[in-house]
Design a protein around this motif. Structure first.
Motif, PDB file in Angstrom:
ATOM      1  N   ALA A  24       0.828  -1.042   0.030  1.00 39.59           N
ATOM      2  CA  ALA A  24      -0.036   0.237  -0.077  1.00 39.59           C
ATOM      3  C   ALA A  24       0.857   1.249   0.036  1.00 39.59           C
ATOM      4  N   TYR A  25       2.081   1.246   0.879  1.00 37.45           N
ATOM      5  CA  TYR A  25       2.692   2.419   0.986  1.00 37.45           C
ATOM      6  C   TYR A  25       3.506   2.740  -0.526  1.00 37.45           C
ATOM      7  N   PHE A  26       3.907   1.793  -1.358  1.00 38.91           N
ATOM      8  CA  PHE A  26       4.634   1.967  -2.330  1.00 38.91           C
ATOM      9  C   PHE A  26       3.817   2.258  -3.390  1.00 38.91           C
ATOM     10  N   CYS A  27       2.411   1.697  -3.622  1.00 32.79           N
ATOM     11  CA  CYS A  27       1.366   1.747  -4.441  1.00 32.79           C
ATOM     12  C   CYS A  27       0.866   3.478  -4.331  1.00 32.79           C
ATOM     13  N   TRP A  28       0.954   3.878  -3.013  1.00 36.02           N
ATOM     14  CA  TRP A  28       0.685   5.365  -2.677  1.00 36.02           C
ATOM     15  C   TRP A  28       1.458   6.155  -3.399  1.00 36.02           C
ATOM     16  N   THR A  29       2.836   5.728  -3.292  1.00 42.18           N
ATOM     17  CA  THR A  29       3.823   6.719  -3.610  1.00 42.18           C
ATOM     18  C   THR A  29       3.943   6.691  -5.307  1.00 42.18           C
ATOM     19  N   ALA A  30       3.704   5.622  -5.785  1.00 41.17           N
ATOM     20  CA  ALA A  30       3.604   5.441  -7.441  1.00 41.17           C
ATOM     21  C   ALA A  30       2.506   6.445  -7.904  1.00 41.17           C
ATOM     22  N   LEU A  31       1.345   6.275  -7.110  1.00 39.35           N
ATOM     23  CA  LEU A  31       0.170   7.160  -7.436  1.00 39.35           C
ATOM     24  C   LEU A  31       0.194   8.956  -7.329  1.00 39.35           C
ATOM     25  N   THR A  32       1.364   9.093  -6.391  1.00 34.10           N
ATOM     26  CA  THR A  32       1.388  10.460  -5.808  1.00 34.10           C
ATOM     27  C   THR A  32       2.774  11.169  -6.614  1.00 34.10           C
ATOM     28  N   ILE A  33       3.469  10.491  -7.020  1.00 30.39           N
ATOM     29  CA  ILE A  33       4.776  11.021  -7.911  1.00 30.39           C
ATOM     30  C   ILE A  33       4.295  11.699  -9.258  1.00 30.39           C
ATOM     31  N   ARG A  34       4.544  12.879  -9.328  1.00 33.21           N
ATOM     32  CA  ARG A  34       4.152  13.712 -10.437  1.00 33.21           C
ATOM     33  C   ARG A  34       5.240  14.125 -11.263  1.00 33.21           C
ATOM     34  N   PRO A  35       5.469  13.439 -12.465  1.00 28.22           N
ATOM     35  CA  PRO A  35       6.840  13.989 -13.225  1.00 28.22           C
ATOM     36  C   PRO A  35       6.260  15.282 -13.638  1.00 28.22           C
ATOM     37  N   SER A  36       7.620  16.180 -13.846  1.00 31.67           N
ATOM     38  CA  SER A  36       7.535  17.762 -14.248  1.00 31.67           C
ATOM     39  C   SER A  36       7.069  17.893 -15.695  1.00 31.67           C
ATOM     40  N   GLY A  37       7.314  16.761 -16.375  1.00 33.96           N
ATOM     41  CA  GLY A  37       7.564  16.654 -17.877  1.00 33.96           C
ATOM     42  C   GLY A  37       7.898  15.335 -18.272  1.00 33.96           C
ATOM     43  N   SER A  50       8.375   2.173  -7.530  1.00 32.88           N
ATOM     44  CA  SER A  50       7.415   2.016  -6.740  1.00 32.88           C
ATOM     45  C   SER A  50       6.170   0.924  -7.085  1.00 32.88           C
ATOM     46  N   CYS A  51       6.214   0.897  -8.308  1.00 30.15           N
ATOM     47  CA  CYS A  51       5.159   0.004  -8.701  1.00 30.15           C
ATOM     48  C   CYS A  51       5.833  -1.620  -8.774  1.00 30.15           C
ATOM     49  N   VAL A  52       6.918  -1.451  -9.314  1.00 28.50           N
ATOM     50  CA  VAL A  52       7.775  -3.089  -9.013  1.00 28.50           C
ATOM     51  C   VAL A  52       7.664  -3.297  -7.594  1.00 28.50           C
ATOM     52  N   LEU A  53       8.159  -2.495  -6.602  1.00 27.52           N
ATOM     53  CA  LEU A  53       8.107  -2.883  -5.085  1.00 27.52           C
ATOM     54  C   LEU A  53       6.491  -3.165  -4.906  1.00 27.52           C
ATOM     55  N   THR A  54       5.640  -2.541  -5.132  1.00 25.89           N
ATOM     56  CA  THR A  54       4.161  -2.745  -4.826  1.00 25.89           C
ATOM     57  C   THR A  54       3.902  -4.232  -5.443  1.00 25.89           C
ATOM     58  N   ILE A  55       4.189  -4.598  -6.485  1.00 27.38           N
ATOM     59  CA  ILE A  55       3.835  -5.880  -7.058  1.00 27.38           C
ATOM     60  C   ILE A  55       4.704  -6.853  -6.542  1.00 27.38           C
ATOM     61  N   GLY A  56       5.954  -6.849  -5.930  1.00 27.54           N
ATOM     62  CA  GLY A  56       6.841  -7.645  -5.501  1.00 27.54           C
ATOM     63  C   GLY A  56       6.197  -8.152  -3.999  1.00 27.54           C
ATOM     64  N   ALA A  57       5.903  -6.868  -3.371  1.00 20.46           N
ATOM     65  CA  ALA A  57       5.235  -7.174  -1.947  1.00 20.46           C
ATOM     66  C   ALA A  57       3.960  -7.987  -1.976  1.00 20.46           C
ATOM     67  N   ALA A  58       3.058  -7.629  -3.038  1.00 17.65           N
ATOM     68  CA  ALA A  58       1.975  -8.102  -3.210  1.00 17.65           C
ATOM     69  C   ALA A  58       2.034  -9.516  -3.528  1.00 17.65           C
ATOM     70  N   GLY A  59       3.070  -9.847  -4.405  1.00 17.31           N
ATOM     71  CA  GLY A  59       3.361 -11.371  -5.137  1.00 17.31           C
ATOM     72  C   GLY A  59       3.867 -12.131  -3.840  1.00 17.31           C
ATOM     73  N   ALA A  60       4.771 -11.396  -2.923  1.00 21.12           N
ATOM     74  CA  ALA A  60       5.167 -12.268  -1.850  1.00 21.12           C
ATOM     75  C   ALA A  60       3.894 -12.637  -0.928  1.00 21.12           C
ATOM     76  N   ALA A  61       2.923 -11.805  -0.725  1.00 24.31           N
ATOM     77  CA  ALA A  61       1.791 -12.040   0.280  1.00 24.31           C
ATOM     78  C   ALA A  61       1.068 -13.318  -0.502  1.00 24.31           C
ATOM     79  N   ALA A  62       0.989 -13.084  -1.883  1.00 18.48           N
ATOM     80  CA  ALA A  62       0.252 -14.115  -2.498  1.00 18.48           C
ATOM     81  C   ALA A  62       0.924 -15.507  -2.373  1.00 18.48           C
ATOM     82  N   VAL A  63       2.202 -15.726  -2.520  1.00 19.93           N
ATOM     83  CA  VAL A  63       3.026 -16.725  -2.452  1.00 19.93           C
ATOM     84  C   VAL A  63       2.625 -17.328  -1.184  1.00 19.93           C
ATOM     85  N   LEU A  64       2.835 -16.458  -0.187  1.00 23.81           N
ATOM     86  CA  LEU A  64       2.366 -16.808   1.207  1.00 23.81           C
ATOM     87  C   LEU A  64       1.156 -17.501   1.451  1.00 23.81           C
ATOM     88  N   TRP A  65       0.399 -17.111   0.947  1.00 24.77           N
ATOM     89  CA  TRP A  65      -1.201 -17.416   1.075  1.00 24.77           C
ATOM     90  C   TRP A  65      -1.410 -18.624   0.076  1.00 24.77           C
TER      91      TRP A  65
END
Length: 97
Positions: A24-37, A50-65
Protein backbone atom coordinates in the motif's frame (compact mmCIF):
# COMPACT_ATOMS: atom_id res chain seq x y z
CA UNK A 1 -8.55 -27.58 17.83
CA UNK A 2 -10.40 -24.31 17.18
CA UNK A 3 -8.11 -22.56 19.68
CA UNK A 4 -5.10 -23.67 17.66
CA UNK A 5 -6.63 -22.38 14.45
CA UNK A 6 -7.34 -18.99 15.98
CA UNK A 7 -3.75 -18.67 17.17
CA UNK A 8 -2.39 -19.90 13.85
CA UNK A 9 -4.64 -17.47 12.01
CA UNK A 10 -3.25 -14.60 14.09
CA UNK A 11 0.36 -15.68 13.50
CA UNK A 12 -0.18 -16.00 9.75
CA UNK A 13 -2.08 -12.73 9.54
CA UNK A 14 0.95 -10.72 10.69
CA UNK A 15 3.17 -11.28 7.61
CA UNK A 16 0.18 -10.95 5.26
CA UNK A 17 -0.77 -7.67 6.93
CA UNK A 18 2.80 -6.32 6.85
CA UNK A 19 3.27 -7.22 3.19
CA UNK A 20 -0.05 -5.57 2.35
CA UNK A 21 0.96 -2.40 4.23
CA UNK A 22 4.27 -2.33 2.37
CA UNK A 23 2.45 -2.77 -0.94
CA UNK A 24 0.00 0.00 0.00
CA UNK A 25 2.81 2.42 0.82
CA UNK A 26 4.63 1.87 -2.47
CA UNK A 27 1.37 1.97 -4.42
CA UNK A 28 0.59 5.31 -2.77
CA UNK A 29 4.01 6.66 -3.77
CA UNK A 30 3.52 5.44 -7.34
CA UNK A 31 0.20 7.27 -7.51
CA UNK A 32 1.41 10.51 -5.92
CA UNK A 33 4.68 11.05 -7.80
CA UNK A 34 4.06 13.58 -10.56
CA UNK A 35 6.74 14.12 -13.20
CA UNK A 36 7.42 17.72 -14.21
CA UNK A 37 7.34 16.67 -17.84
CA UNK A 38 8.45 13.97 -20.24
CA UNK A 39 12.08 14.86 -19.53
CA UNK A 40 11.79 14.08 -15.78
CA UNK A 41 13.52 10.70 -15.85
CA UNK A 42 14.00 10.58 -12.07
CA UNK A 43 10.26 10.83 -11.41
CA UNK A 44 9.52 8.20 -14.06
CA UNK A 45 12.11 5.88 -12.51
CA UNK A 46 10.59 6.46 -9.07
CA UNK A 47 7.13 5.56 -10.34
CA UNK A 48 8.41 2.39 -11.98
CA UNK A 49 10.37 1.40 -8.86
CA UNK A 50 7.33 1.98 -6.65
CA UNK A 51 5.19 -0.13 -8.98
CA UNK A 52 7.75 -2.94 -9.00
CA UNK A 53 7.99 -2.90 -5.20
CA UNK A 54 4.20 -2.89 -4.88
CA UNK A 55 3.88 -5.88 -7.20
CA UNK A 56 6.77 -7.63 -5.41
CA UNK A 57 5.24 -7.19 -1.94
CA UNK A 58 1.80 -8.25 -3.17
CA UNK A 59 3.35 -11.22 -4.95
CA UNK A 60 5.14 -12.27 -1.78
CA UNK A 61 1.83 -12.05 0.11
CA UNK A 62 0.17 -14.16 -2.59
CA UNK A 63 2.93 -16.78 -2.45
CA UNK A 64 2.56 -16.93 1.32
CA UNK A 65 -1.20 -17.34 1.00
CA UNK A 66 -0.90 -20.07 -1.64
CA UNK A 67 0.96 -22.33 0.79
CA UNK A 68 -1.38 -25.11 1.85
CA UNK A 69 -1.24 -24.57 5.65
CA UNK A 70 -1.92 -20.87 5.23
CA UNK A 71 -4.73 -21.37 2.74
CA UNK A 72 -6.47 -23.78 5.13
CA UNK A 73 -6.82 -21.19 7.89
CA UNK A 74 -6.95 -17.90 5.93
CA UNK A 75 -9.88 -17.13 3.65
CA UNK A 76 -9.50 -15.95 0.05
CA UNK A 77 -10.49 -12.38 0.91
CA UNK A 78 -7.39 -12.02 3.12
CA UNK A 79 -5.22 -11.75 0.01
CA UNK A 80 -7.69 -9.52 -1.88
CA UNK A 81 -6.32 -6.11 -0.81
CA UNK A 82 -2.75 -7.04 -1.77
CA UNK A 83 -3.87 -8.29 -5.18
CA UNK A 84 -5.93 -5.14 -5.73
CA UNK A 85 -2.87 -3.02 -4.96
CA UNK A 86 -0.85 -5.06 -7.47
CA UNK A 87 -3.50 -4.43 -10.13
CA UNK A 88 -3.49 -0.68 -9.40
CA UNK A 89 0.32 -0.60 -9.61
CA UNK A 90 0.24 -2.54 -12.88
CA UNK A 91 -2.22 -0.07 -14.37
CA UNK A 92 -0.12 2.88 -13.15
CA UNK A 93 2.99 1.31 -14.63
CA UNK A 94 1.14 0.65 -17.89
CA UNK A 95 0.01 4.28 -18.07
CA UNK A 96 3.62 5.20 -18.50
CA UNK A 97 5.70 5.60 -15.41
Amino acid sequence: MDDDRGCLRLVLAVPLFLLTVIAAYFCWTALTIRPSGPWDDDAHAGIILSCVLTIGAAGAAAVLWVLSPVRRVMRWWCIGPALLLAIVASVRWGMGG
